[in-house]
Design a protein around this motif. Structure first.
Motif, PDB file in Angstrom:
ATOM      1  N   THR A  45       1.417  -0.762  -0.109  1.00 10.27           N
ATOM      2  CA  THR A  45      -0.456  -0.124   0.099  1.00 10.27           C
ATOM      3  C   THR A  45       1.628   1.100   0.178  1.00 10.27           C
ATOM      4  O   THR A  45       1.908   1.088  -0.077  1.00 10.27           O
ATOM      5  N   GLU A  46       0.228   2.416  -0.416  1.00  4.22           N
ATOM      6  CA  GLU A  46       0.783   3.645  -0.045  1.00  4.22           C
ATOM      7  C   GLU A  46       1.426   3.704   0.987  1.00  4.22           C
ATOM      8  O   GLU A  46       0.412   4.080   2.204  1.00  4.22           O
ATOM      9  N   ILE A  47       2.640   4.625   1.104  1.00  4.66           N
ATOM     10  CA  ILE A  47       3.155   5.165   2.246  1.00  4.66           C
ATOM     11  C   ILE A  47       3.632   6.533   2.568  1.00  4.66           C
ATOM     12  O   ILE A  47       3.214   7.028   1.168  1.00  4.66           O
ATOM     13  N   TYR A 104       6.656  13.247   1.322  1.00 10.91           N
ATOM     14  CA  TYR A 104       6.805  11.847  -0.177  1.00 10.91           C
ATOM     15  C   TYR A 104       5.792  11.225   0.202  1.00 10.91           C
ATOM     16  O   TYR A 104       5.204  10.811   1.339  1.00 10.91           O
ATOM     17  N   HIS A 105       5.343  10.272  -0.648  1.00  8.27           N
ATOM     18  CA  HIS A 105       4.306   8.958  -0.905  1.00  8.27           C
ATOM     19  C   HIS A 105       4.610   8.102  -1.686  1.00  8.27           C
ATOM     20  O   HIS A 105       5.506   8.466  -2.794  1.00  8.27           O
ATOM     21  N   SER A 106       4.749   7.021  -2.125  1.00  4.25           N
ATOM     22  CA  SER A 106       4.743   5.984  -2.348  1.00  4.25           C
ATOM     23  C   SER A 106       3.916   5.908  -3.367  1.00  4.25           C
ATOM     24  O   SER A 106       2.243   5.610  -3.384  1.00  4.25           O
ATOM     25  N   HIS A 107       3.882   5.529  -4.889  1.00  2.39           N
ATOM     26  CA  HIS A 107       3.302   4.622  -5.529  1.00  2.39           C
ATOM     27  C   HIS A 107       3.175   3.691  -5.784  1.00  2.39           C
ATOM     28  O   HIS A 107       4.000   3.161  -6.694  1.00  2.39           O
ATOM     29  N   PRO A 108       2.873   2.504  -5.125  1.00  2.00           N
ATOM     30  CA  PRO A 108       3.328   0.648  -4.775  1.00  2.00           C
ATOM     31  C   PRO A 108       3.852   0.486  -6.380  1.00  2.00           C
ATOM     32  O   PRO A 108       5.124  -0.012  -6.178  1.00  2.00           O
ATOM     33  N   PRO A 114       2.169  13.017 -10.166  1.00  2.00           N
ATOM     34  CA  PRO A 114       1.123  13.244  -9.232  1.00  2.00           C
ATOM     35  C   PRO A 114      -0.554  12.521  -9.549  1.00  2.00           C
ATOM     36  O   PRO A 114      -0.918  13.356 -10.827  1.00  2.00           O
ATOM     37  N   SER A 115      -1.456  12.122  -8.638  1.00  2.00           N
ATOM     38  CA  SER A 115      -2.238  12.530  -9.196  1.00  2.00           C
ATOM     39  C   SER A 115      -3.347  14.001  -8.134  1.00  2.00           C
ATOM     40  O   SER A 115      -2.713  14.688  -7.747  1.00  2.00           O
ATOM     41  N   ILE A 116      -4.491  13.807  -9.077  1.00  2.00           N
ATOM     42  CA  ILE A 116      -5.352  15.459  -8.667  1.00  2.00           C
ATOM     43  C   ILE A 116      -5.340  15.891  -7.312  1.00  2.00           C
ATOM     44  O   ILE A 116      -5.267  17.015  -6.697  1.00  2.00           O
ATOM     45  N   ARG A 117      -5.380  14.218  -6.313  1.00  2.84           N
ATOM     46  CA  ARG A 117      -5.680  14.786  -5.143  1.00  2.84           C
ATOM     47  C   ARG A 117      -4.616  15.361  -4.436  1.00  2.84           C
ATOM     48  O   ARG A 117      -4.016  16.133  -3.896  1.00  2.84           O
ATOM     49  N   ASP A 118      -3.424  14.297  -5.121  1.00  6.03           N
ATOM     50  CA  ASP A 118      -2.093  14.709  -4.492  1.00  6.03           C
ATOM     51  C   ASP A 118      -1.462  16.657  -4.851  1.00  6.03           C
ATOM     52  O   ASP A 118      -0.679  17.282  -4.292  1.00  6.03           O
ATOM     53  N   ILE A 119      -2.070  17.053  -6.136  1.00  3.52           N
ATOM     54  CA  ILE A 119      -1.611  18.211  -6.385  1.00  3.52           C
ATOM     55  C   ILE A 119      -2.461  18.643  -5.425  1.00  3.52           C
ATOM     56  O   ILE A 119      -1.844  20.048  -4.968  1.00  3.52           O
TER      57      ILE A 119
HETATM   58 ZN   LIG Z   1      -0.411   9.929  -5.644  1.00  7.40          ZN
END
Ligand SMILES: [Zn+2]
Length: 278
Positions: A45-47, A104-108, A114-119
């Motif tokens: 999962t994403e960290i 930082y986060h991961s996209h496993p 970046p996703s729109i949510r990340d942005i």
């Molecule tokens: Zn992301």
């Protein structure tokens, strides 16, 4: 389709040019690269975590020197930062005299875009840390550890930030890739290894933990542990003796301690049995 809104859509970042230059340069510690990469390899999962360092306005440079791994409340595809970890990070950064300079986060397994949510998250952070001169010294980093389509075993990294202009849809600020360089004449810090050991402690019983003995590339007989070690080694820029010692310590840590605790495993089995029987 202009007007449609999908927070999970990935947006390829633009590149800064000489006509539209980056607001500052970014310089990163290899200890930071090691810890972000290590953290990303532990879970399916994403960290997520926060980055500490300094912004030097006179030289227009940001130095990223510290990683604070956070707990995430992952919902499979996206993860959110646990607010308690953010508060704890504030204390550690204050103690060490560091500024918040990024997350930082991961996209496993998928593209480090970046996703729109990340942005939206990134933009909120930038606005929170905006200086009086208008500069927003806060970056995002995305790590993709397990993209099997990627030929190399070295993880993919994206350093990025939200630009000042908006996307054509007007829904979010356009993301830009940040060029980054590495700090020179650094040592491997003992704290980096002890932070790795703490992460192992935290994740070894996690049900979405990555099994390091599992095969990663079947054709080349590469295990997930081999893959991790190769990726970590790529960040190390010190004498080969120090590098070898560090890498063998990490290999030992993963082989000995990164497995589910026997008792918990048995109790999980018992719980399943009870469920089946009831
Ligand atoms: Zn992301």
């Amino acid at each position: 389709m202009v007007g449609s809104y999908d927070p999970f859509r990935l947006v390829p970042p633009h590149h800064y040019t000489s006509r539209n230059p980056a607001p500052f340069r970014v310089s990163v510690s290899m200890n930071v690269m090691l810890l972000m990469d290590f953290h990303a390899h532990l879970a399916h999962t994403e960290i997520i975590g926060l980055l500490g360092g300094h912004y030097f306005p006179d030289r227009e440079i940001m130095e990223v020197i510290y990683v604070y791994p956070c707990k995430s409340s992952s919902t499979g595809f996206q993860c959110e930062m646990d607010p308690a970890s953010e508060v704890a990070a504030r204390e550690v950064f204050a103690e060490k005299g560091l500024e918040f300079v990024g997350w930082y986060h991961s996209h496993p397994t998928f593209d480090p875009q970046p996703s729109i949510r990340d942005i939206e998250n990134q933009t909120q952070y930038q606005e929170m840390w905006r200086r009086e001169d208008g500069v927003e010294p806060f970056i995002g980093v995305i790590v993709t550890p397990y993209d099997i389509e990627h030929d190399s075993n070295v993880s993919r990294f994206q350093f990025w930030m939200s630009g000042t202009n908006y996307d054509l849809s007007g829904q979010f600020r356009t993301p830009y890739s940040c060029q980054h360089s590495f700090l020179q004449n650094e040592n491997l810090q003992e704290e980096t290894f002890s932070q790795m050991a703490s992460l192992v402690e935290e994740y070894h019983n996690y049900d979405q933990r990555v099994n390091m003995s599992e095969t990663y590339r079947k054709d080349e007989e590469v295990s997930r542990l081999d893959k991790l070690i190769e990726s970590l080694s790529s960040h190390i820029n010190v004498s080969s003796n120090a590098a070898e010692t560090f890498i063998s310590q990490v290999r030992e840590l993963m082989s000995a301690d990164f497995r589910p605790n026997k008792n918990e495993e048995t109790s999980k089995l018992d719980a399943t049995k009870e469920l089946i029987l009831s």
